[in-house]
Design a protein around this motif. Structure first.
Motif, short mmCIF file in Angstrom:
data_model
loop_
_atom_site.label_atom_id
_atom_site.label_comp_id
_atom_site.label_asym_id
_atom_site.label_seq_id
_atom_site.Cartn_x
_atom_site.Cartn_y
_atom_site.Cartn_z
N ARG A 53 0.82 -1.20 0.00
CA ARG A 53 0.00 0.00 0.00
C ARG A 53 0.86 1.25 0.00
O ARG A 53 1.72 1.43 0.87
CB ARG A 53 -0.88 0.03 1.26
N LEU A 54 0.58 2.14 -0.94
CA LEU A 54 1.33 3.39 -1.02
C LEU A 54 1.25 4.20 0.27
O LEU A 54 2.21 4.86 0.66
CB LEU A 54 0.80 4.23 -2.18
N GLU A 55 0.10 4.15 0.93
CA GLU A 55 -0.05 5.01 2.12
C GLU A 55 0.85 4.55 3.27
O GLU A 55 1.02 5.27 4.25
CB GLU A 55 -1.51 5.09 2.59
N ARG A 56 1.42 3.36 3.15
CA ARG A 56 2.30 2.89 4.24
C ARG A 56 3.74 3.34 4.07
O ARG A 56 4.55 3.23 4.99
CB ARG A 56 2.24 1.35 4.31
N LEU A 57 4.09 3.85 2.89
CA LEU A 57 5.47 4.29 2.66
C LEU A 57 5.86 5.36 3.68
O LEU A 57 5.17 6.36 3.83
CB LEU A 57 5.64 4.85 1.24
N HIS A 58 6.96 5.12 4.37
CA HIS A 58 7.52 6.10 5.30
C HIS A 58 6.60 6.45 6.46
O HIS A 58 6.79 7.48 7.10
CB HIS A 58 7.89 7.40 4.56
N THR A 59 5.57 5.64 6.72
CA THR A 59 4.69 5.93 7.86
C THR A 59 4.58 4.74 8.80
O THR A 59 3.89 4.82 9.81
CB THR A 59 3.26 6.28 7.39
N THR A 60 5.23 3.63 8.45
CA THR A 60 5.05 2.39 9.18
C THR A 60 6.40 1.83 9.60
O THR A 60 7.36 1.90 8.85
CB THR A 60 4.34 1.36 8.26
N ILE A 61 6.48 1.31 10.83
CA ILE A 61 7.70 0.65 11.30
C ILE A 61 7.33 -0.76 11.74
O ILE A 61 6.38 -0.93 12.50
CB ILE A 61 8.31 1.40 12.51
N GLN A 62 8.06 -1.75 11.25
CA GLN A 62 7.81 -3.13 11.66
C GLN A 62 9.02 -3.68 12.40
O GLN A 62 10.15 -3.51 11.97
CB GLN A 62 7.51 -4.00 10.44
N VAL A 63 8.75 -4.35 13.53
CA VAL A 63 9.80 -5.02 14.29
C VAL A 63 9.44 -6.50 14.32
O VAL A 63 8.30 -6.83 14.65
CB VAL A 63 9.89 -4.47 15.73
N ALA A 64 10.37 -7.37 13.95
CA ALA A 64 10.04 -8.80 13.85
C ALA A 64 11.14 -9.63 14.46
O ALA A 64 12.32 -9.43 14.14
CB ALA A 64 9.84 -9.18 12.38
N ASP A 65 10.76 -10.59 15.32
CA ASP A 65 11.80 -11.42 15.92
C ASP A 65 12.17 -12.61 15.04
O ASP A 65 12.98 -13.44 15.44
CB ASP A 65 11.41 -11.85 17.35
N SER A 66 11.59 -12.64 13.85
CA SER A 66 11.95 -13.72 12.93
C SER A 66 13.06 -13.30 11.98
O SER A 66 13.45 -14.04 11.09
CB SER A 66 10.71 -14.11 12.11
N GLY A 67 13.57 -12.10 12.16
CA GLY A 67 14.65 -11.63 11.30
C GLY A 67 14.15 -11.27 9.92
O GLY A 67 13.02 -10.81 9.76
N ILE A 68 14.98 -11.51 8.91
CA ILE A 68 14.66 -11.10 7.55
C ILE A 68 14.56 -12.33 6.65
O ILE A 68 15.43 -13.20 6.68
CB ILE A 68 15.73 -10.11 7.05
N SER A 69 13.48 -12.39 5.85
CA SER A 69 13.25 -13.53 4.97
C SER A 69 14.06 -13.39 3.68
O SER A 69 14.36 -12.28 3.25
CB SER A 69 11.77 -13.62 4.60
N PRO A 70 14.37 -14.51 3.06
CA PRO A 70 15.06 -14.45 1.77
C PRO A 70 14.22 -13.65 0.78
O PRO A 70 13.00 -13.79 0.75
CB PRO A 70 15.14 -15.91 1.34
#
Lengths: 340, 340, 340, 340
Positions: free
Chosen positions: C200-217
């Motif tokens: 979603r365009l409206e999420r650009l630069h307005t959303t922060i995600q923190v995940a304990d699963s790290g980064i997916s391929p």
């Protein structure tokens, strides 16, 4: 720049071979050499929370020549504590500088009369990058104010800005670029930011000078060839500067003096101290040139290794102070809210 | 920018919602829609070693309106091979571009008559940084030529340069800054470098356009608000540009068209294809706006992930070509010798 | 990545061709398509001062496959107001994020156990530069803590940091570099910062995600080829990301869907809407590929023109939050005091 | 680093207070002071087209201690002409350096055995940015070679690279980072690039040193605290360096010596010259410290104002030489074709 013979006959002591862009240091040096007050200068000192404030005015042409500084008002903040990265102190310096700037700049009440801020110096040379770094954090509003833009709201002055680069990258004297722009934009005031050379190492990155005489020819880290001031720019021009380098020749000269002092104190060397006293300034200058000659003497600068972090800090302090001094709204709401 | 109703009655097809800064693409689009030659345009094509050269001239006001491009001469180099990092091809493009520039620019014989090169765009936004990057590698000589400097030797033209930044960082229209400077420096020619928007993805980073009509209002990646041309600058102004982005609305439009094409080919969808044919341009435009609206539609750009390396390469090609075209000495000795 | 046939038979709806690195969006999409709650997911929502906080947990392998996201905990902050440069809101987001991070990270009490923060991404591509920019403002202390340095005082955790660059500039998978370093430094926790792709365009630069699963391929703006997580790194790995781009194929897909919706509402186009309903996902995918093919489809990103200022702001927010969450002293005294 | 008393009794002259990272200068200094050949050192000189090549070997522990340099082979290129920006000379230096590197490095025939190149130093401090700048122009291929990628073709060695930053920004000793990476990547050779300190101003930006002993503790502009060599890295380690600064204490010392020399030549000052001869090294050192103390002596560097352009040039020369020496294909086809 001043031949020793001529000036000696004129009765005052020249600043042999010492390069400083600070009026405070020039005065210090002359006082040291003459051991007397200099006529034509008024000076006022304040001490506030670890910040020494000096308000100096060079009032006569003779004082100007004696100091090698233009007539005009100089405001100097000295904050030795800035060498230790203390964010609370940085904020305090910003606030006090903003207050002093409001007093010094005497800005027009009409916020539509624009102020042009110019960041002098070379982006790619750390100790010369103060100017462009200040511009980066400046609240630029002229286009919004001109458009009567509703987003900003009231209380913002029309501020515009440029970091033109240096003669070697533009092929145009920086003074020419500013004059051309000022002729078009018709600012009520031009403020130029530049990195300076000091005489004293302890002043690097701890001192801020504000001068209503603009910038003298040959000053600054990049040695601007022409002056940048009311005459050349065609508008009132205030210079804000921070010493970030000491000339290598100053260091070499200090080494000489330290050696002479050492021998003076030493019994056996007493005779020598006398010999050195006679050792004339021209010989001294030649010798320094010889030491530094392998690198086309005088184009060498002395700077601390952590210069990047210090330049960053000083740029932050100055842009916060400018944002607050230029925009009444920022002044009343606190500058950190508007730092970009 | 052109309302569809009005133009339809005038008998020619507008470029509904397609944003392109390339005259070549504008012509392509109109030809596609009218399936006919456009009067008032002359065009010449050359093919050299994998480099397609097009020399276009928009000669009448009507052709200018039909294409949405200013009257004037346009030189376009298309080099699809540049997408594969081929250093030998890059050098070939530089050389051919230099040769074409000499022919296009018609520079004065007197090398003391200066040329002012301006790098438009924002340093800090990769696809908009072409201009400042070209300036970085440009051989700037005006100060040396003016001083009659002996170091350089003969064969160098007085070239000066500036990367002023963008309206948001200066508060001053870029056209104003250039005009102010041109009034002072009195250049025989102003050259502006800018990143452009294309319609076709395959043109990104593979096409160079040179135009003697300067820059139109609203064009470029940064959407310059005023035009930058002979009228606004007060001196002949040539624009050199490379497309580095496609507008997001163009991509959305292409998706629509691909879908319509798909249904047209499909038996079952034939009826649909017809429905879509009637689907009018205004509805199409509204729908695209709706898709992109969450981000204040139209301010979105599409750019490849490797844009940094491509912008770097194109900046190198253009500065090498400019150094060779502007300085007779560089032309005769080879540009790589003088790249900074 | 999931073939539609296979999954349909498995009874759940795949994320046809939509690329998102946000668990929140993946869930949204699946819910939209299935119109039902997804089993195996717990979710909690808070609203605080214009900041929406979501705490999501993907608890089962089936839920993980359905969403295309790894099992684990996800914390998401959504702050639409960040699009308007509001410094006070930025500070509020930093504070709330710090509080949430303390809760999320469950850091060891012993401050000598180090935390390694890694800024992923490419310095030279604006929307991919979030990671390195966060590292720039991070309070790095491991060397001082290790030396028992007296300057810092108590209350600082041993934090170390690296911005390794990307595969194209190092020739080494970023996951390999982190694993090598983690094996040596033995951190209690690795935190990686990366720019993400959203749907979603409206999420650009307005959303922060923190995940304990790290980064997916394959995730992130730079498409990390290998995953970066506990398995590959050999230490608990938390990823912090901000969407800065939307894939061009997502935009094209949205254009299709908007068109279909439009026709569904339209009486005359009703037949067409039905045809489009049948228009299968594979055809849709092929068509999108065709539109974007001229640029080797999928390597194109959509990003706003002001991406530089937004990335700068988000980097500031995240580094302030990290400094506060990692160092108890900063937490108690206020983060702005320690921002470098 | 070497106490004068102890060494005097050992019979050789220490390098009182002179800081140099160049083996050539260390040898020069010792020879000057002892006026004799130093045992345990072999040296060979070539002169080619304005380029002085010196191949030095420190073969015994005693010679190593006398020079304050590690045992090993040192290759030094001196090219005074580089101070004048001469692109043709730069290319010649690159070619000769490539040839000498091939001879010096003794690389394995198997191109799959990787070479890890590490750019030491701080991006943000101009004279310390040589390492990162070299990495920027390096042809990195390990990922492509590993993938058996067909694009590149034959003749490329697996080269990987990293610019880790400095201790202050990472919190990790650079040697630790390299060791960790080397343990994982298992390179046949590690090459580290660093900016150095010289004694002689004329050597700044004109001299390149290649050393198979790696980097000594405390050397380089950034004063690496630990050494970076075969022992610490766990793989053969070659250091390539260019002096970009002179220590401020060296300049002060040279000023003393110039003064002493001056008085020795002067009849009247002859007595003084003698006194100065007795003036012992400890006193000299204390006095220098005093002169520079206001800035925590020794952390000050002397560098020319044009350091940015010179660092850029040297980085270009070194990366071109490395690309040619490491990749047989580049060697045969000419390095400029592959410069990024």
């Amino acid at each position: 720049m001043i031949s020793s013979k001529q000036e000696s006959s004129a009765g005052f002591v020249p600043l042999y071979n010492v390069r400083t862009d600070l009026a405070l240091e020039a005065r210090e040096l002359v006082q040291q050499q003459t051991a007397a007050e200099i006529p034509g200068i008024t000076s006022e000192n304040l001490q506030e929370n670890g910040i020494a404030i000096n308000r100096l005015e060079i009032e006569t042409e003779q004082a100007s020549r004696q100091l090698g500084k233009s007539e005009g008002r100089y405001l100097t903040l000295e904050v030795p504590g800035l060498r230790r990265k203390d964010a609370a102190l940085q904020d305090r310096v910003s606030e006090i500088m903003a207050r002093e700037l409001v007093r010094f700049l005497r800005l027009p009440e009409n916020l539509d009369q624009s102020v042009l801020v110019v960041g002098l110096g070379n982006w790619n040379v750390t100790p010369d990058s103060l100017g462009p770094k200040v511009i980066e954090d400046l609240l630029v509003t002229r286009h919004a104010v001109a458009a009567g833009q509703k987003i900003l709201g009231d209380g913002f002055r029309a501020v515009c800005a440029l970091s033109p680069g240096v003669l070697g990258t533009t092929g145009i004297e920086t003074g020419e670029i500013i004059a051309a722009l000022a002729q078009r934009v018709k600012p009520a005031l031009v403020i130029v930011i530049d990195a300076l050379a000091a005489r004293r190492l302890e002043r690097l990155h701890t001192t801020i000078q504000v001068a209503d005489s603009g910038i003298s020819p040959g000053s600054g880290v990049g040695n601007n060839r022409l002056g940048i001031n009311r005459q050349t720019v065609g508008a009132p021009t205030v210079a804000i500067g921070v010493p970030t380098v000491v000339d290598a020749s100053t260091i070499a000269g200090e080494a000489f003096d330290a050696l002479a002092d050492h021998f003076k104190k030493d019994a056996r060397g007493h005779a020598l101290g006398n010999v050195m006293k006679d050792f004339d300034w021209e010989q001294r200058r030649l010798l320094i040139t010889e030491v530094l000659e392998p690198y086309a003497g005088g184009r060498l600068m002395v700077t601390p290794k952590e210069t990047d972090a210090f330049v960053e800090d000083m740029a932050y302090i100055i842009s916060a102070a400018l944002n607050s001094a230029l925009h009444p709204r920022v002044h009343s709401e606190g500058s950190e809210k508007y730092l970009q």
